[in-house]
Design an enzyme around this catalytic site. Structure first.
Site, PDB file in Angstrom:
ATOM      1  N   HIS A  79     -78.470 -61.161  36.339  1.00 36.53           N
ATOM      2  CA  HIS A  79     -79.782 -61.197  37.008  1.00 36.53           C
ATOM      3  C   HIS A  79     -79.927 -62.550  37.715  1.00 36.53           C
ATOM      4  O   HIS A  79     -80.022 -63.583  37.061  1.00 36.53           O
ATOM      5  CB  HIS A  79     -80.909 -60.992  35.996  1.00 36.53           C
ATOM      6  CG  HIS A  79     -80.881 -59.650  35.331  1.00 36.53           C
ATOM      7  ND1 HIS A  79     -81.477 -58.538  35.891  1.00 36.53           N
ATOM      8  CD2 HIS A  79     -80.308 -59.237  34.178  1.00 36.53           C
ATOM      9  CE1 HIS A  79     -81.280 -57.493  35.098  1.00 36.53           C
ATOM     10  NE2 HIS A  79     -80.563 -57.890  34.051  1.00 36.53           N
ATOM     11  N   ASP A  91     -81.457 -51.059  36.016  1.00 35.63           N
ATOM     12  CA  ASP A  91     -81.478 -51.886  34.809  1.00 35.63           C
ATOM     13  C   ASP A  91     -82.788 -52.649  34.667  1.00 35.63           C
ATOM     14  O   ASP A  91     -83.317 -53.206  35.629  1.00 35.63           O
ATOM     15  CB  ASP A  91     -80.328 -52.878  34.805  1.00 35.63           C
ATOM     16  CG  ASP A  91     -80.300 -53.694  33.528  1.00 35.63           C
ATOM     17  OD1 ASP A  91     -80.085 -53.106  32.457  1.00 35.63           O
ATOM     18  OD2 ASP A  91     -80.531 -54.912  33.608  1.00 35.63           O
ATOM     19  N   ASP A 114     -75.382 -59.875  30.977  1.00 42.64           N
ATOM     20  CA  ASP A 114     -76.813 -59.576  31.098  1.00 42.64           C
ATOM     21  C   ASP A 114     -77.603 -60.881  31.187  1.00 42.64           C
ATOM     22  O   ASP A 114     -78.677 -61.033  30.594  1.00 42.64           O
ATOM     23  CB  ASP A 114     -77.311 -58.715  29.941  1.00 42.64           C
ATOM     24  CG  ASP A 114     -78.697 -58.116  30.195  1.00 42.64           C
ATOM     25  OD1 ASP A 114     -79.187 -58.215  31.336  1.00 42.64           O
ATOM     26  OD2 ASP A 114     -79.285 -57.558  29.243  1.00 42.64           O
TER      27      ASP A 114
END
Length: 428
Positions: A58, A150, A303
Site C-alpha cells: 500500500h 484489497d 501487506d
C-alpha cells in the site's frame, strides 16, 4: 562507474562467487573475476539474492500522502531489498480507471528506487457492485495484470465469477481479500480465547475460509487464476492445499507478521498489533510456516500498510488496521523460516522474488542471478542481528510491531538494473 564487481557473495546462499555487473545487466558470475575498471563491493560472504518482489504493497498515493507516497514507499522498498512492488488499489481516488493506474505507474518510474506495478480495482470504487475497467487498465501504459479490492472483499459471487472470466482473456489474476463482511461486523481481533477474555469483538477463521472455499471453486469452474491475499488460518491452508491437488489455478500469500506474531499480543491493547486479517493463534502460525515451506503457500507478501501516528496512537477500537513491513520483511522471514531450518536462501528467493514475479508477470524481475539477466539484486548480511529502530525507516509511517525487537539479517545493498539504490545500508 558502469561496472560493479560484487566479490565473494553467497549467491542464493551457496558457495561464495563474484558477480560482475556491466550497465544494467549481469555480465559474468564466477570466481576470481578481474576487478579492472569496476567498482568493487566486498561481499565477505553475504547472501546475494535476486531483487525482492512484493505482490501486496500500500503506497497510499494518491489521496493519503500523510501516510505514504510512491516516493517514500519505494525508498522503503529499496531499503528492504525490493526492486519491484505492486501498489494496491485502495487509494483516493480508487485505482479503478486507466487514468489513475497510469498516474501511479508514472510516479513509480519517476522515483527511481523501485519499479511500481499498479494493482487495479476489481469493482468501481471498491463497492462490490459493478466491475471496474479491467480491460482498459490492462491495455493502459501501466499494463495491469493483477486486480484486487484489497481492504474489502469481493463478496458477491456473481461479480467474482465475472471478474475471473474477464481476466482470463489476458491471463490476469484476481487477488481476493477473503473476508465475509457479515461474519466480521464489529470484529476487532481473532475470535478465540483471547478475544473472549479481553471483551473484543471476535473475527472468526470461517469468515476467511468460507470465501476462499467459494473462490477456488469459482476459479476451477471458470478455469481462471485466483490469488489469495494474506492467508492467515490453518483451515485456509487446507482449502488451498485441496484446491491445488485438484489442479485449480490458485496461489496464496502469507505476510511476515502472520508468520511470527500471535493474538496473544492483543493483551497489551496496543493498536500496533491491530491488523486485517487479525493476528491468529500459535497453531495457525505453525500451519502457515509449514505451508510456506512445502509450497502450499506460494509467496511472502508484506501487506505494507502505513498509517500516520494519530490513526494508530489511540484506543484499540478506533485505531486503523495495518502494519508497515517493507523494511523488516526479509528479517522476519529469516527469523521464522531460515533460522528455523524450514527454508534455505534459495527457498527465500523463490518465495520472495521468483514466484511473486511470475504471478504478477513482473517483467525483468524474479530472474536468476546469472549472466545476461537484469541486474536487479539484493545483498544481505545474514549474520547481523540487532533491534528494529523505526526512527531510521524510509517509510513516512512508523506503525511497526517490531520496535525494539531484535531481528536477524540486514540488507546492505540493493541494485535496480545495475543502479545502486542502497549502499552500505544507506539509500542513495
Amino acid at each position: 562507474m558502469s561496472k560493479i564487481l560484487i566479490r565473494g557473495a553467497k549467491v542464493l546462499g551457496g558457495e561464495p562467487q563474484d558477480v560482475l555487473i556491466d550497465g544494467e545487466t549481469i555480465a559474468r558470475v564466477g570466481t576470481g573475476l578481474p576487478a579492472e575498471g569496476a567498482e568493487v563491493v566486498e561481499a565477505d560472504g553475504k547472501v546475494l539474492l535476486p531483487g525482492l518482489v512484493d505482490l501486496h504493497t500500500h503506497l497510499r498515493e494518491p489521496g493519503r500522502e500523510d501516510s505514504e507516497t510512491v516516493l517514500t514507499g519505494t525508498r522503503a522498498a529499496a531499503g528492504g531489498g525490493y526492486t519491484n512492488v505492486f501498489a494496491m488499489a485502495n487509494t483516493f481516488p480508487v485505482a479503478d480507471t486507466a487514468g489513475v493506474v497510469e498516474q501511479v505507474w508514472r510516479l513509480g518510474r519517476e522515483s527511481g528506487y523501485c519499479d511500481v506495478q499498479p494493482v487495479g480495482a476489481v469493482t468501481v470504487g471498491l463497492e462490490g457492485r459493478k466491475l471496474a475497467e479491467l480491460g482498459a487498465m490492462h491495455e493502459s501504459a501501466a499494463g495491469v495484470t493483477v486486480f484486487s479490492d484489497d481492504g474489502k472483499c469481493v463478496h458477491d459471487a456473481v461479480i467474482m465469477r465475472r471478474a475471473l472470466e474477464y481476466v482470463k482473456a489476458f491471463d490476469g489474476v484476481v487477488a481476493q481479500h477473503a473476508q465475509e463482511p457479515r461474519l466480521t461486523e464489529g470484529a476487532q481481533m481473532n475470535e478465540g480465547v483471547v478475544s473472549a477474555e479481553l471483551g473484543l469483538g471476535g473475527w472468526p477463521a470461517v469468515a476467511e475460509e468460507s470465501v476462499i472455499a467459494r473462490d477456488v471453486l469459482l476459479a476451477g469452474h471458470v478455469g481462471s487464476r485466483v490469488h489469495i491475499c494474506h492467508l492467515s488460518t490453518a483451515g485456509s491452508v487446507e482449502i488451498v492445499r485441496w484446491a491445488k491437488s485438484r489442479g485449480i489455478r490458485v496461489t496464496a500469500e502469507v505476510t511476515p507478521h502472520h508468520l511470527l506474531l500471535t493474538d496473544e499480543l492483543a493483551r497489551s491493547y496496543d493498536p500496533v498489533y491491530k491488523v486485517n486479517p487479525p493476528l491468529r493463534t500459535e497453531r495457525d502460525v505453525t500451519a502457515l510456516r509449514e505451508a510456506l515451506a512445502d509450497g502450499t503457500i506460494d509467496i511472502v507478501a508484506t501487506d505494507h500498510a502505513p498509517h500516520p501516528h494519530e490513526d494508530k496512537d489511540c484506543e484499540w477500537a478506533a485505531a486503523a488496521m495495518g502494519m508497515v513491513g517493507l523494511e523488516t520483511a526479509l528479517s522476519v522471514v529469516q527469523e521464522t523460516m531460515v533460522d528455523t531450518g524450514l527454508l534455505d536462501w534459495a527457498g527465500v528467493a523463490d518465495r520472495m522474488s521468483f514466484t511473486p514475479a511470475r504471478i504478477g508477470r513482473a517483467e525483468g524481475h524474479g530472474r536468476p542471478v546469472s549472466a545476461g539477466e537484469p541486474a536487479n539484486l539484493t545483498l544481505v548480511d545474514s549474520a547481523y542481528r540487532g533491534p528494529v529502530d523505526p526512527a531510521g525507516f524510509a517509510s513516512r509511517s512508523r506503525n511497526t510491531p517490531y520496535e525494539g525487537r531484535e531481528l536477524p539479517g540486514r540488507v546492505t545493498h540493493t541494485w535496480l538494473r545495475g543502479k545502486a539504490t542502497l549502499v552500505d545500508g544507506r539509500l542513495t
